[in-house]
Design an enzyme around this catalytic site. Structure first.
Site, mmCIF file in Angstrom:
data_model
loop_
_atom_site.group_PDB
_atom_site.id
_atom_site.type_symbol
_atom_site.label_atom_id
_atom_site.label_comp_id
_atom_site.label_asym_id
_atom_site.label_seq_id
_atom_site.Cartn_x
_atom_site.Cartn_y
_atom_site.Cartn_z
ATOM 1 C CE1 TYR A 1 12.355 32.674 -1.395
ATOM 2 C CE2 TYR A 1 12.600 30.124 -0.933
ATOM 3 C CZ TYR A 1 11.787 31.798 -1.906
ATOM 4 O OH TYR A 1 11.650 31.057 -3.133
ATOM 5 C CE LYS B 1 -0.566 -0.339 4.269
ATOM 6 N NZ LYS B 1 -0.842 0.161 6.723
ATOM 7 C CG MET C 1 8.166 23.415 -4.023
ATOM 8 S SD MET C 1 6.647 24.717 -5.148
ATOM 9 C CE MET C 1 5.982 25.151 -4.075
#
Length: 811
Positions: A706, A480, A755
């Protein structure tokens, strides 16, 4: 080749059953699943903790296999069959291989050591091919079974053998030496691999040296502890990089050259690789060439041509629904048979294509070789064959669906690559054909972050847990959540090949995808939703039933499909308190099941809540007792004998005595246990890696990332790598909390994780742009990352984004 059955029986210490005096053996096999099993194959029914080759004899007889070596005879001997009855089939295989090896008399190089065996073998084969017809071990076939299978590749045209020998326990090398019989020995190194199998390092050295007991020449790096142990009559060619050590050959590495000093001769060799392992392997090869009287001119000309050795078969996603099996650096007859078996094991579609180059060093005349290849392709039911090269184009021209090209450039220029759709493609070529260019054109385009999945490690982990249970106990494996992030279909194919009994998925759509991909073994859906019941029935998926309402809803759907006795799996809630029937629900459940013929209870199971926690042992045992009691009530009241199962991965390890009829293996398959001793036994399965995109030099007080969360307190070298939180790396792992590996050394992640990127400090690492960066592997384990994330390994594994390219490989 024709063999007298009397001689074979004597060599294998066997009792013979059959009417033939002579049998014609075309090949040997130990794998019942191979499509290459056919008339003329001698099948050895090997047995072990987790396998029994005797089980598959009826199926093999249907494939026209009629020669068998067995430890137990069938109740009724089939007509026209030959059986050799032995005490130990593996020992018989080794005895036959030793006899077969003795039929040939030519020089043989035997290679052993902790590292570098396969690379040295492949490089020596390349370097010696202009002078010899070489037979070598395919891939890394160096085990107690792999070595005999390698030796059976010898034929009358070979005049040099190069075979690997790997051992992990005492007394194994004696058997391999008797089969290989080398007269030239190579020791690559003595390292820490397989240390656990030996009492001391000295014992391991003594065992490895048994390969050389009849060698006339031994090639090795100078090791003071080894030299006195070598046979007195042997000529030793030792080499060193230490100017103060008295070895026969001295090497000195300078930039991209090796300076060689042997006797009174000095010369330099340009080398294609400068990493430490490659340099040592090249030194081994140069020393071997010198021991074989090769000229310095030949060495200087051919060592620079050495190539990267791809020691594994890789499964990668292709474009337009294709799956690519990449074996683009190797083309010999023995490894082709291995690759075709792997193709069948991993195929994702009915259509199978092989792109194949000319094959060299087979030992067969070309007409015989390509006739054998034609038969192999037919036996493996290949739908389309693309031949690249002069010889294959000439000899396979009459093969059905065969297309030919003189070279790789012509194929890439003239063939419509868009025509490859929804098929599994094996790409296998000799290095000179540069088939990696074909792989590049056909593979799905992704960024350079890759998750590598070792299918051999998954198989070994499966076998580790199988060793904890009885042979008759069934195994369900959970695939799964996209195989815990590793990839469900490819792993499911492997598990089907390994004959597991059930697969478990979380939701219906996961099971549907497996069915669409050709997975036929039973699949249990652990969290079925009523809206998917019709889909379950359409695709033959079996639901977990955890409540009476769910059962009634499912029965209503079964009635619509007019199925009878549809398999269901009843879940009991013994303490997890998540899903399942409690004791108070049993009478109503029993009443309902007695009154319906629409479903059949295939299994009854429960879920352990704390099997990984020794302090919760009493609670776990209470769950097991309740499960035994409640499932017993169901079985008695319904007069049924379903499969019962309660043990998960940690349950198998800690409570194996309560395995009932089946166990459920989950995260342990993927190399993560719940106990330190357990983890030591498991193989690492996954390696997440990327590359350095850019390197920046920053000054004191400059910031990175950042929010300027990181500021340098000294001049630093900062590398940016293309992986971030969209790929599954938590932002909380940044700002010096996490580490990665560059050149095997740990470096800190600095600044905030972005990201798609993150930054690392490589101030003290001689790295360059394009160098590999490892996020996790066997040296930086997922368990360690989970601790830093303050979570469990499951979450780390399942966090890896689907946009990260998966590559599945087999050594």
């Amino acid at each position: 080749m024709n063999f007298s059955v009397d001689i074979l029986a004597k060599q294998m210490q066997a009792e013979y059953f059959g009417s033939q005096e002579v049998i014609d053996i075309s090949d040997v096999s130990v794998d019942s699943r191979s499509l290459q099993n056919r008339a003329g194959v001698l099948f050895f029914a090997l047995t072990g903790e987790n396998h029994n080759g005797h089980t598959f004899i009826p199926a093999l007889l249907k494939q026209n296999v009629n020669y068998f070596v067995v430890e137990k005879l069938p109740e009724k001997l089939p007509e026209n069959s030959v059986f050799f009855l032995v005490k130990n089939a593996k020992k018989a295989l080794q005895n036959f291989a030793a006899y077969y090896r003795g039929l040939y008399d030519f020089p043989v190089i035997g290679i052993t050591g902790s590292n570098g065996k396969t690379i040295v073998k492949e490089w020596l084969s390349f370097l010696l091919t202009p002078f010899y017809q070489v037979i070598k071990s395919p891939k890394s076939y160096n085990s107690q079974v792999g070595v005999p299978l390698s030796v059976f590749g010898i034929n009358d045209r070979h005049n040099l053998g190069i075979f690997e020998a790997g051992i992990s326990l005492p007394h194994e090398m004696d058997k391999l030496e008797r089969i290989i019989r080398p007269n030239i020995g190579i020791l690559t190194s003595i390292g820490s691999s397989h240390d656990e199998g030996f009492l001391t390092r000295q014992q391991k050295i003594n065992e490895k040296l048994k390969l050389f007991v009849h060698c006339e020449v031994i090639i090795m790096p100078y090791m003071e502890e080894v030299i006195p142990l070598l046979p007195a009559q042997t000529e030793v060619w030792s080499y060193t990089f230490d100017e103060y050590v008295e070895a026969k050959i001295k090497f000195k590495l300078t930039d991209n050259q090796l300076f060689v000093s042997v006797d009174k001769e000095r010369f330099e060799v340009d080398i294609p690789f400068t990493d430490k392992a490659s340099v040592q392997n090249m030194a081994t090869c140069i020393t071997t060439l010198l021991a074989l009287n090769m000229s310095k001119d030949y060495i200087q000309t051919h060592i620079p041509k050495l190539f990267k050795v791809n020691m594994r078969l890789q499964v990668i996603d292709g474009q337009r629904g294709c799956t690519i099996i990449d074996d683009s650096y190797s083309s010999d007859y023995q490894s082709l048979k291995i690759a075709l078996d792997f193709l069948e094991q991993q195929r994702t579609n009915e259509s199978k294509t092989v792109i194949l180059s000319d094959i060299y060093q087979s030992g067969f005349p070309d007409d015989v070789l390509y006739e054998k290849i034609s038969h192999l392709l037919a036996q493996n039911q290949i739908n389309r064959v693309i031949g690249i090269g002069e010889s294959i184009s000439r000899y396979l021209i009459n093969t059905p669906n065969f297309q030919r090209f003189p070279d790789t450039a012509s194929f890439l220029r003239d063939y419509n690559l868009q025509s490859f759709r929804n098929e599994t493609i094996l790409i296998k070529g000799a290095r000179k054909f540069a088939f990696e260019r074909i792989v590049t054109e056909l593979e799905e385009k992704t960024h350079e972050t890759v998750l590598e999945i070792n299918l051999d490690a998954i198989r070994d982990n499966l076998n580790f847990y199988r060793s904890k249970i009885y042979p008759e106990t069934k195994v369900m494996v959970m695939v799964k959540a996209f195989g815990y992030g590793n990839g469900s279909y490819e792993i499911a194919k492997l598990l089907a090949h390994q004959k597991v009994d059930y697969l478990g998925v979380a939701f219906a759509d996961e099971g549907v995808e497996l069915r669409k991909s050709g997975i036929q073994i039973p699949i249990v859906v652990m969290n079925p939703e009523s809206s998917t019941f019709s889909t379950l029935i359409t695709y033959g998926l079996e639901p977990e039933i955890y409540s009476l309402k769910e059962l009634k809803d499912f029965v209503n759907e079964v009635k619509k499909s007019e199925n009878h006795h549809y398999p269901v799996h009843i879940k009991l809630n013994t303490g997890m308190n998540r899903l399942g029937f409690k004791q108070a629900n049993l009478p109503e459940l029993i009443t309902y099941l007695k009154d319906t013929h629409w479903v059949k209870v295939k299994s009854i199971f429960s879920h352990l809540a704390a099997s990984d926690d020794k302090t919760q042992q009493d609670f776990t045992l209470q769950q097991i007792r309740q499960f035994d009691d409640w499932s017993g009530q169901l079985m008695k009241s319904l007069n049924i004998q379903p499969i019962r199962h309660i043990l998960n991965t940690s349950g198998i390890y800690h409570f194996a005595e309560y395995q009932f009829d089946m166990v459920r293996l989950g995260i342990g398959l993927y190399g993560v246990g719940n106990h330190s001793e357990e983890n030591q036994k498991l193989k690492n399965v996954a390696k997440l890696k990327t590359v350095i995109l850019q390197i920046n030099e920053i000054e004191t007080s400059e910031s990175v990332g950042y929010g300027r969360k990181y500021r340098a307190d000294k001049p630093q070298r900062i590398a940016t790598i293309p992986i971030g939180y969209a790929d599954g790396i938590r932002r909380a792992y940044g700002n010096e909390k996490g580490s990665v590996l560059v050149h095997g050394q740990r470096v800190k992640i600095i600044g905030s994780i972005c990201m798609d990127m993150l930054m690392i400090d490589i101030t003290n690492i001689p790295a360059t742009e394009g160098d590999e960066v490892v996020i996790f592997d066997e040296n930086l384990r997922i368990t360690e990352i989970a601790e830093k994330w303050e979570t469990i390994p499951y979450e780390v594994m399942t966090s890896i984004s689907q946009r990260v390219k998966r590559i599945f490989y087999k050594e």
